[in-house]
Design a protein around this motif. Sequence first.
Motif, short mmCIF file in Angstrom:
data_model
loop_
_atom_site.label_atom_id
_atom_site.label_comp_id
_atom_site.label_asym_id
_atom_site.label_seq_id
_atom_site.Cartn_x
_atom_site.Cartn_y
_atom_site.Cartn_z
N GLU A 1 -0.11 -5.73 2.74
CA GLU A 1 -0.88 -6.69 2.61
C GLU A 1 -0.29 -8.30 2.70
O GLU A 1 0.39 -8.41 1.66
CB GLU A 1 -2.07 -6.55 2.00
CG GLU A 1 -3.22 -7.51 2.52
CD GLU A 1 -4.39 -7.17 3.49
OE1 GLU A 1 -4.85 -8.27 4.02
OE2 GLU A 1 -4.35 -6.30 3.34
N LYS B 1 -5.90 5.02 7.64
CA LYS B 1 -6.33 4.68 6.35
C LYS B 1 -6.18 3.53 6.51
O LYS B 1 -7.14 2.69 5.77
CB LYS B 1 -4.76 5.31 5.43
CG LYS B 1 -5.84 4.66 4.30
CD LYS B 1 -4.60 5.90 3.19
CE LYS B 1 -5.06 6.13 1.44
NZ LYS B 1 -4.39 6.54 0.79
N TYR B 2 -5.97 2.42 6.58
CA TYR B 2 -5.39 0.54 6.59
C TYR B 2 -5.06 0.04 7.36
O TYR B 2 -5.26 -0.80 8.02
CB TYR B 2 -3.90 0.98 5.82
CG TYR B 2 -3.10 1.44 4.30
CD1 TYR B 2 -4.95 1.12 3.34
CD2 TYR B 2 -2.59 2.57 4.62
CE1 TYR B 2 -3.75 2.32 2.33
CE2 TYR B 2 -2.64 3.10 3.46
CZ TYR B 2 -2.87 3.22 2.43
OH TYR B 2 -2.53 4.08 1.62
N MET C 1 3.96 -0.26 4.34
CA MET C 1 2.29 -1.31 5.03
C MET C 1 2.44 -1.79 3.72
O MET C 1 1.58 -1.21 2.60
CB MET C 1 1.25 0.80 4.96
CG MET C 1 -0.27 -0.22 5.19
SD MET C 1 0.03 -0.44 7.67
CE MET C 1 -0.32 1.40 8.12
N TYR D 1 -1.06 6.80 8.25
CA TYR D 1 -1.28 5.73 7.55
C TYR D 1 -2.11 4.98 8.03
O TYR D 1 -2.88 3.68 7.85
CB TYR D 1 0.16 4.91 6.88
CG TYR D 1 0.42 5.84 5.54
CD1 TYR D 1 -0.67 6.41 4.60
CD2 TYR D 1 2.05 6.26 5.57
CE1 TYR D 1 0.14 7.11 3.63
CE2 TYR D 1 2.74 6.69 4.93
CZ TYR D 1 1.70 7.47 3.91
OH TYR D 1 1.81 7.81 2.49
N TYR E 1 0.79 -0.85 0.16
CA TYR E 1 -0.06 0.08 -0.04
C TYR E 1 0.87 1.30 -0.25
O TYR E 1 0.72 1.90 -0.74
CB TYR E 1 -0.96 -0.30 0.99
CG TYR E 1 -1.71 -0.87 0.94
CD1 TYR E 1 -2.67 -1.05 0.26
CD2 TYR E 1 -2.30 -2.27 2.46
CE1 TYR E 1 -3.96 -1.85 0.70
CE2 TYR E 1 -3.05 -3.34 2.11
CZ TYR E 1 -3.54 -3.38 1.41
OH TYR E 1 -4.96 -3.94 1.37
N THR F 1 -2.86 -6.53 7.13
CA THR F 1 -2.18 -5.63 7.36
C THR F 1 -1.12 -5.66 7.99
O THR F 1 -1.16 -5.93 8.96
CB THR F 1 -3.04 -4.18 6.60
OG1 THR F 1 -4.28 -4.65 5.93
CG2 THR F 1 -2.21 -3.44 6.54
#
Length: 279
Positions: A41, A121-122, A39, A118, A27, A47
Amino acid sequence: MDQKLKLWFTEHQTEDYGITFRVNHVYESEQTEFQRLEMVETDEFGTMLLLDGMVMTTDKDEFVYHEMVAHVPLFTHPNPKHVLVVGGGDGGVIREIMKHPSVEKAVLVDIDGKVIEYSKKYLPNIAGELDNPRVEVIVGDGFMHIAKSENEYDVIMVDSTEPVGPAANLFTKGFYAGISKALKEDGIFVAQTDNPWFTPELIQTVQRDVKEIFPITKLYTANVPTYPSGMWTFTIGSKKYDPEQVSAERFHDIETKYYTPKLHNAAFVLPKFVEDLTK
């Protein structure tokens, strides 16, 4: 044919040992002002946040670390109202702190605003309480925040990376002395102190330094699969309250996946080779 992306990442936990994950998607990958941040996956752990090539947190096992940092000191203190988290920009420790109704305000100070950005966001399941009105988020130097604070906090939690780069100052005797000054007269602090398999000297040093400042100093452990060796230690320093002498009435119901009142006490029962590091 398996069409999955075959990108593998290895965290080299020593020069001769590492832990490897298959990464399905990247990401973010950038050099922030302070550290390398990724970041990504993964299939195995969801994540994952990486800092300077080290796993900081993952969707799958984050609850262990965050619960054990937060709930051990918060249940040890009889009435924690004002709490500080140094580091912890992913928000996991803050999420656990917010489960305690006595906490009127929690301050988070992380030096790297990109970690906070981040994570929101993630990693929303981890960072979801950073916007809670009881939380103040400061992008700044936790070491300096401690140095400027006096008799202010009931509980201080140091959720740092390993002692490299910007976190190096957070493993010094001077920092622990500053924490003591920033705490109230019955205050408690806890810090992650790495693992006994690969960094026993670090644990010994921290235990020695904290014992010279806090009358009650103890080590406890938890199992975090993505951290080096899986066995992770935490050092708690308390001015008054013994974490192994918490009355049953002090525990209240909260939603957890790892921490329980029984585990609170069991976490202080150490294997002999780990107990020897505290002497």
